[in-house]
Scaffold this active site. Sequence first.
Site, PDB file in Angstrom:
ATOM      1  N   GLY A   1       0.819  -1.221   0.000  1.00 14.34           N
ATOM      2  CA  GLY A   1       0.000   0.000   0.000  1.00 14.34           C
ATOM      3  C   GLY A   1       0.847   1.262   0.000  1.00 14.34           C
ATOM      4  O   GLY A   1       0.412   2.304   0.481  1.00 14.34           O
TER       5      GLY A   1
ATOM      6  N   TYR B   1     -15.305  -2.263   8.992  1.00 14.48           N
ATOM      7  CA  TYR B   1     -13.894  -1.871   9.085  1.00 14.48           C
ATOM      8  C   TYR B   1     -13.283  -2.195  10.449  1.00 14.48           C
ATOM      9  O   TYR B   1     -12.220  -2.822  10.524  1.00 14.48           O
ATOM     10  CB  TYR B   1     -13.796  -0.371   8.803  1.00 14.48           C
ATOM     11  CG  TYR B   1     -12.406   0.209   8.877  1.00 14.48           C
ATOM     12  CD1 TYR B   1     -11.466  -0.039   7.871  1.00 14.48           C
ATOM     13  CD2 TYR B   1     -12.021   1.031   9.938  1.00 14.48           C
ATOM     14  CE1 TYR B   1     -10.188   0.511   7.934  1.00 14.48           C
ATOM     15  CE2 TYR B   1     -10.757   1.585  10.005  1.00 14.48           C
ATOM     16  CZ  TYR B   1      -9.845   1.322   8.996  1.00 14.48           C
ATOM     17  OH  TYR B   1      -8.581   1.873   9.056  1.00 14.48           O
TER      18      TYR B   1
HETATM   19  N1  LIG Z   1      -6.066   7.515   6.779  1.00 11.92           N
HETATM   20  C1  LIG Z   1      -6.464   7.313   8.006  1.00 11.92           C
HETATM   21  O1  LIG Z   1      -6.995   8.220   8.654  1.00 11.92           O
HETATM   22  C2  LIG Z   1      -6.253   5.955   8.648  1.00 11.92           C
HETATM   23  C3  LIG Z   1      -6.473   5.811  10.026  1.00 11.92           C
HETATM   24  C4  LIG Z   1      -6.239   4.565  10.615  1.00 11.92           C
HETATM   25  C5  LIG Z   1      -5.769   3.502   9.854  1.00 11.92           C
HETATM   26  N2  LIG Z   1      -5.575   3.676   8.504  1.00 11.92           N
HETATM   27  C6  LIG Z   1      -5.043   2.521   7.755  1.00 11.92           C
HETATM   28  O2  LIG Z   1      -3.796   2.890   7.210  1.00 11.92           O
HETATM   29  C7  LIG Z   1      -3.533   2.165   6.012  1.00 11.92           C
HETATM   30  C8  LIG Z   1      -3.190   3.124   4.893  1.00 11.92           C
HETATM   31  O3  LIG Z   1      -4.253   4.056   4.769  1.00 11.92           O
HETATM   32  P1  LIG Z   1      -4.143   5.364   3.874  1.00 11.92           P
HETATM   33  O4  LIG Z   1      -5.031   6.389   4.490  1.00 11.92           O
HETATM   34  O5  LIG Z   1      -2.715   5.680   3.605  1.00 11.92           O
HETATM   35  O6  LIG Z   1      -4.909   4.825   2.570  1.00 11.92           O
HETATM   36  P2  LIG Z   1      -4.658   5.073   1.009  1.00 11.92           P
HETATM   37  O7  LIG Z   1      -5.953   4.722   0.353  1.00 11.92           O
HETATM   38  O8  LIG Z   1      -4.075   6.420   0.770  1.00 11.92           O
HETATM   39  O9  LIG Z   1      -3.565   3.979   0.651  1.00 11.92           O
HETATM   40  C9  LIG Z   1      -3.850   2.593   0.630  1.00 11.92           C
HETATM   41  C10 LIG Z   1      -3.033   1.951  -0.461  1.00 11.92           C
HETATM   42  O10 LIG Z   1      -3.308   0.543  -0.417  1.00 11.92           O
HETATM   43  C11 LIG Z   1      -3.454   0.074  -1.746  1.00 11.92           C
HETATM   44  N3  LIG Z   1      -4.315  -1.113  -1.763  1.00 11.92           N
HETATM   45  C12 LIG Z   1      -5.645  -1.197  -1.476  1.00 11.92           C
HETATM   46  N4  LIG Z   1      -6.082  -2.446  -1.642  1.00 11.92           N
HETATM   47  C13 LIG Z   1      -5.000  -3.194  -2.027  1.00 11.92           C
HETATM   48  C14 LIG Z   1      -4.829  -4.560  -2.364  1.00 11.92           C
HETATM   49  N5  LIG Z   1      -5.849  -5.430  -2.374  1.00 11.92           N
HETATM   50  N6  LIG Z   1      -3.587  -4.984  -2.717  1.00 11.92           N
HETATM   51  C15 LIG Z   1      -2.557  -4.110  -2.753  1.00 11.92           C
HETATM   52  N7  LIG Z   1      -2.670  -2.810  -2.472  1.00 11.92           N
HETATM   53  C16 LIG Z   1      -3.877  -2.346  -2.107  1.00 11.92           C
HETATM   54  C17 LIG Z   1      -4.090   1.226  -2.515  1.00 11.92           C
HETATM   55  O11 LIG Z   1      -3.859   1.116  -3.901  1.00 11.92           O
HETATM   56  C18 LIG Z   1      -3.389   2.430  -1.878  1.00 11.92           C
HETATM   57  O12 LIG Z   1      -2.222   2.792  -2.569  1.00 11.92           O
HETATM   58  C19 LIG Z   1      -4.783   1.346   5.762  1.00 11.92           C
HETATM   59  O13 LIG Z   1      -4.593   0.038   6.265  1.00 11.92           O
HETATM   60  C20 LIG Z   1      -5.857   2.067   6.561  1.00 11.92           C
HETATM   61  O14 LIG Z   1      -6.909   1.226   6.944  1.00 11.92           O
HETATM   62  C21 LIG Z   1      -5.800   4.865   7.897  1.00 11.92           C
END
Ligand SMILES: NC(=O)c1ccc[n+]([C@@H]2O[C@H](COP(=O)([O-])OP(=O)(O)OC[C@H]3O[C@@H](n4cnc5c(N)ncnc54)[C@H](O)[C@@H]3O)[C@@H](O)[C@H]2O)c1
Length: 263
Positions: free
Chosen positions: A13, A155
């Site tokens: 990711g 989620y």
């Molecule tokens: N943004 C927030 O506020 C937040 C808070 C808590 C936890 N998170 C967690 O942090 C992590 C990253 O979040 P983010 O905000 O950077 O999200 P984002 O959407 O910016 O990045 C996620 C990345 O994962 C990739 N991805 C999705 N499904 C995939 C798959 N099946 N195989 C390979 N790659 C895949 C996407 O292409 C993307 O590049 C996630 O696990 C999310 O649940 C985010």
Amino acid sequence: MNRLKGKVAIITGSGSGFGRDTAELFAKEGAKVVVADMNREGGEKTVNKIKEAGNEASFVQVDIRNIDECQTMVDFAVDTYGALDVLYCNAGIPGDLFYDVAHMSPENVRRVFEVNVFGTWNCIHCAAPVMVMKRKGSIIATASSAAWYGADSAYAPTKGAIACMTTSVANELGRYNVRCNSISPYMAMTEAFHEMEKTEGGRAFIEVTKKYSPIYRLVEPIDVAYAAVYLASDESSSVTAMDIKVDCGTINASGVHELKKRG
Ligand SMILES: NC(=O)c1ccc[n+]([C@@H]2O[C@H](COP(=O)([O-])OP(=O)(O)OC[C@H]3O[C@@H](n4cnc5c(N)ncnc54)[C@H](O)[C@@H]3O)[C@@H](O)[C@H]2O)c1
């Protein structure tokens, strides 16, 4: 600088968000980074940014739902850089805050579990043998504050499962000197939030969200990256089965600071 010198790290990711900032920081700290994402354009952008800064990274396309692709990702890291020291399972997708359990479709729940839970397990399953053989490794996964106080019923349980999975993997692989930890971020100032800041309604939403934190702010992606560098590095060699809450105090403070203000 050089806190990860010589280490080979896969970050899933990393074509966007937390993963991109973490990949850039890992590379700046001396790691050779495998940028793994299903989004080729995003992943290649991360690699280009790292290379422009004079550091080392390569892209591999992977859908973590597919275990064969996860194996290819691990083989790619070993073939390209000769080792695998760190696996950061960061890829994940959101659920849907606008539906409750009575109205959410089971397909939606399955979709989120498929990526967040099975996808994370697939990556760890494929990377573990390399680390076990070397008798050293650090596995990190992204959970969420949602794991500890809930969000939507698709989620939040996936993130609870990730926190629980990392503790279990730490127990299973500890005897091989392979550590496993999670990071639980609170809501982050990602691009979506920066866009929100442009509208009055968006700014109001952000203000309310900040109120959950005693330090009255949201997480920046780089905050998560710093925690990941610590867990990936040998500085944390005694830390395993741990969750680091990068949450501006929201989980432990539980909003008590707001109640105190009201007297
Ligand atoms: N943004 C927030 O506020 C937040 C808070 C808590 C936890 N998170 C967690 O942090 C992590 C990253 O979040 P983010 O905000 O950077 O999200 P984002 O959407 O910016 O990045 C996620 C990345 O994962 C990739 N991805 C999705 N499904 C995939 C798959 N099946 N195989 C390979 N790659 C895949 C996407 O292409 C993307 O590049 C996630 O696990 C999310 O649940 C985010």
